[in-house]
Design a protein around this motif. Sequence first.
Motif, short mmCIF file in Angstrom:
data_model
loop_
_atom_site.label_atom_id
_atom_site.label_comp_id
_atom_site.label_asym_id
_atom_site.label_seq_id
_atom_site.Cartn_x
_atom_site.Cartn_y
_atom_site.Cartn_z
N THR A 244 0.80 -1.22 0.00
CA THR A 244 0.00 0.00 0.00
C THR A 244 0.84 1.28 0.00
OG1 THR A 244 -0.13 -0.02 2.43
CG2 THR A 244 -1.88 -1.16 1.22
N LEU A 245 2.16 1.16 0.06
CA LEU A 245 3.02 2.35 0.15
C LEU A 245 3.02 3.10 -1.18
CD1 LEU A 245 5.07 3.79 2.08
CD2 LEU A 245 6.86 2.53 0.85
N PRO A 246 2.74 4.41 -1.18
CA PRO A 246 2.77 5.18 -2.42
C PRO A 246 4.15 5.15 -3.06
CG PRO A 246 1.66 6.41 -0.68
CD PRO A 246 2.29 5.22 -0.03
N THR A 247 4.18 5.17 -4.38
CA THR A 247 5.46 5.08 -5.10
C THR A 247 6.37 6.27 -4.82
OG1 THR A 247 4.43 6.12 -7.02
CG2 THR A 247 4.49 3.71 -6.96
N ALA A 248 5.80 7.41 -4.41
CA ALA A 248 6.61 8.59 -4.14
C ALA A 248 7.53 8.40 -2.93
CB ALA A 248 5.72 9.81 -3.92
N TYR A 249 7.21 7.46 -2.07
CA TYR A 249 8.01 7.24 -0.86
C TYR A 249 9.11 6.21 -1.14
CZ TYR A 249 4.44 9.93 1.52
OH TYR A 249 3.58 10.93 1.89
N ARG A 250 10.05 6.62 -1.96
CA ARG A 250 11.09 5.71 -2.43
C ARG A 250 11.99 5.24 -1.29
NH1 ARG A 250 12.23 2.07 -6.29
NH2 ARG A 250 14.38 2.17 -7.04
N ARG A 251 12.48 6.17 -0.49
CA ARG A 251 13.36 5.80 0.61
C ARG A 251 12.65 4.87 1.60
NH1 ARG A 251 14.42 9.35 4.48
NH2 ARG A 251 12.15 9.46 4.58
N ASP A 252 11.38 5.18 1.94
CA ASP A 252 10.65 4.33 2.86
C ASP A 252 10.44 2.93 2.29
OD1 ASP A 252 10.53 6.40 4.63
OD2 ASP A 252 8.44 6.93 4.25
N ARG A 253 10.26 2.85 0.97
CA ARG A 253 10.15 1.52 0.35
C ARG A 253 11.43 0.72 0.60
NH1 ARG A 253 6.87 -1.05 -2.85
NH2 ARG A 253 5.56 0.82 -2.97
N GLY A 254 12.57 1.37 0.47
CA GLY A 254 13.82 0.68 0.72
C GLY A 254 13.94 0.21 2.16
N VAL A 281 18.98 -2.97 -2.07
CA VAL A 281 20.35 -2.50 -2.33
C VAL A 281 20.34 -1.30 -3.26
CG1 VAL A 281 22.51 -3.08 -3.49
CG2 VAL A 281 21.52 -4.68 -1.86
N GLY A 282 19.57 -1.38 -4.33
CA GLY A 282 19.52 -0.27 -5.28
C GLY A 282 19.02 1.01 -4.66
N ILE A 283 18.01 0.91 -3.80
CA ILE A 283 17.47 2.09 -3.14
C ILE A 283 18.47 2.64 -2.13
CG2 ILE A 283 15.55 3.00 -1.77
CD1 ILE A 283 13.79 0.84 -2.98
N ALA A 284 19.24 1.77 -1.50
CA ALA A 284 20.29 2.23 -0.58
C ALA A 284 21.30 3.10 -1.30
CB ALA A 284 20.98 1.04 0.06
N GLU A 286 20.74 4.88 -4.07
CA GLU A 286 20.09 6.12 -4.47
C GLU A 286 19.99 7.11 -3.32
OE1 GLU A 286 16.25 5.13 -5.89
OE2 GLU A 286 16.98 3.68 -7.36
N THR A 287 19.66 6.61 -2.14
CA THR A 287 19.27 7.48 -1.03
C THR A 287 20.35 7.70 0.00
OG1 THR A 287 18.38 5.64 0.27
CG2 THR A 287 16.88 6.72 -1.28
N GLY A 288 21.26 6.74 0.17
CA GLY A 288 22.25 6.84 1.23
C GLY A 288 21.67 6.63 2.61
N SER A 289 20.54 5.93 2.71
CA SER A 289 19.89 5.74 4.00
C SER A 289 20.62 4.69 4.83
CB SER A 289 18.44 5.31 3.80
OG SER A 289 17.84 4.97 5.04
N ALA A 290 21.13 5.10 5.98
CA ALA A 290 21.82 4.16 6.87
C ALA A 290 20.86 3.15 7.46
CB ALA A 290 22.53 4.93 7.98
N ARG A 291 19.59 3.52 7.56
CA ARG A 291 18.62 2.56 8.09
C ARG A 291 18.49 1.36 7.15
NH1 ARG A 291 13.13 5.04 9.00
NH2 ARG A 291 13.65 6.29 7.18
N ILE A 292 18.57 1.60 5.84
CA ILE A 292 18.54 0.49 4.88
C ILE A 292 19.82 -0.33 5.00
CG2 ILE A 292 18.38 -0.15 2.45
CD1 ILE A 292 16.89 2.46 1.94
N VAL A 293 20.95 0.36 5.02
CA VAL A 293 22.24 -0.33 5.04
C VAL A 293 22.40 -1.18 6.30
CG1 VAL A 293 24.74 -0.01 5.02
CG2 VAL A 293 23.30 1.45 3.62
N GLU A 294 21.95 -0.65 7.43
CA GLU A 294 22.07 -1.41 8.67
C GLU A 294 21.33 -2.74 8.57
OE1 GLU A 294 21.28 -0.86 13.46
OE2 GLU A 294 19.89 0.03 12.01
N GLN A 295 20.10 -2.70 8.07
CA GLN A 295 19.32 -3.94 7.94
C GLN A 295 19.95 -4.89 6.93
OE1 GLN A 295 16.64 -4.95 9.82
NE2 GLN A 295 17.27 -3.16 11.02
#
Length: 327
Positions: A244-254, A281-284, A286-295
């Motif tokens: 259900t996540l909107p496509t605009a929330y790219r980082r949150d999807r990651g 991985v691809g979204i990580a 794009e965004t540089g989100s450490a929350r994605i990388v940690e997981q």
Amino acid sequence: MPVPRRIVLAAGLFGFAAAAVPLPAAASVPPADMLSPVEHFTHLRRAMIQTDNLIGPRNALPALQQHLTSLAARRRAARGADAAELLALETRYEELAGWLAQDIGDERTAQGHTARALDASHATGDTDLTAYILGRKAQLALDTGHPADALGMAAAARRTAHPGSRLEVIAVLHEAHAHAVLGDAASTHRTYETALSLLERAEGDGVWGSWLDVPYINTARARSLAALGAYEEAAAGFSSALSTLPTAYRRDRGVYLARGARAHAGAGDLPLAAKLGGQAVGIAVETGSARIVEQLGHLDQVLATAPGEEGITEFRAALDRIVLHPV
């Protein structure tokens, strides 16, 4: 933020704050000479939020910090009502900068921006803003490994929030996850039920927590279930959130993909975990989100125990291409 077996994204999670990043066309704002300073910086802040949603904090934070410097200079030169309005807006800029720094794993910068936001909120006399920032401090304490401190901040946020407001619900959600990280399952479940009950009766007006709904709370609960080791329930929660996540929330999807992958791995479905992890991985990057990388780092540790499973070699190779190895 430490990452198991790896150090940091090769593209760099830190050290880019001084680089200017142009806004994407979708986040353009009206010319400054058509707006008052308050309107101008309000539009810019909205643009920064859109930028973060689309391409993540690595790209949004440098520009936001530049605008924050300009805003502070304007505020110091203003007097009377204009100065008060600009200070209130500067407080929101500081809070947002703290969140973006937190998302890239820069704890020191996140702490500094969030502390300044809290101080400024007291100066403005806006108790709603103070309650929100106390909740953010609870969230920051959780992400930096201090759940006991988070409980105290969440309690302070709830005391400060207007009873029956969505800000009270936000504070309770932080409290619930702190209980989960501390391993208190009974308190976790009880507190989430409190949050759902409060949301049902919460005021619907105002800007604070307008995004709060039952699916959001269920997604937050999924994260807490994973912290408690209830991986199958957590995986189902993240699958529902992704649908259900909107496509605009790219980082949150990651973030949801990475957390969901870790939950599926915990539940024993390693091929699906590797597939979802590969998407994250691809979204990580794009965004540089450490929350994605940690997981992804935690997922990598689990998948390393079963290298022959479907998709695992591909996931680990993709992760190898975007991280630096320890010396």
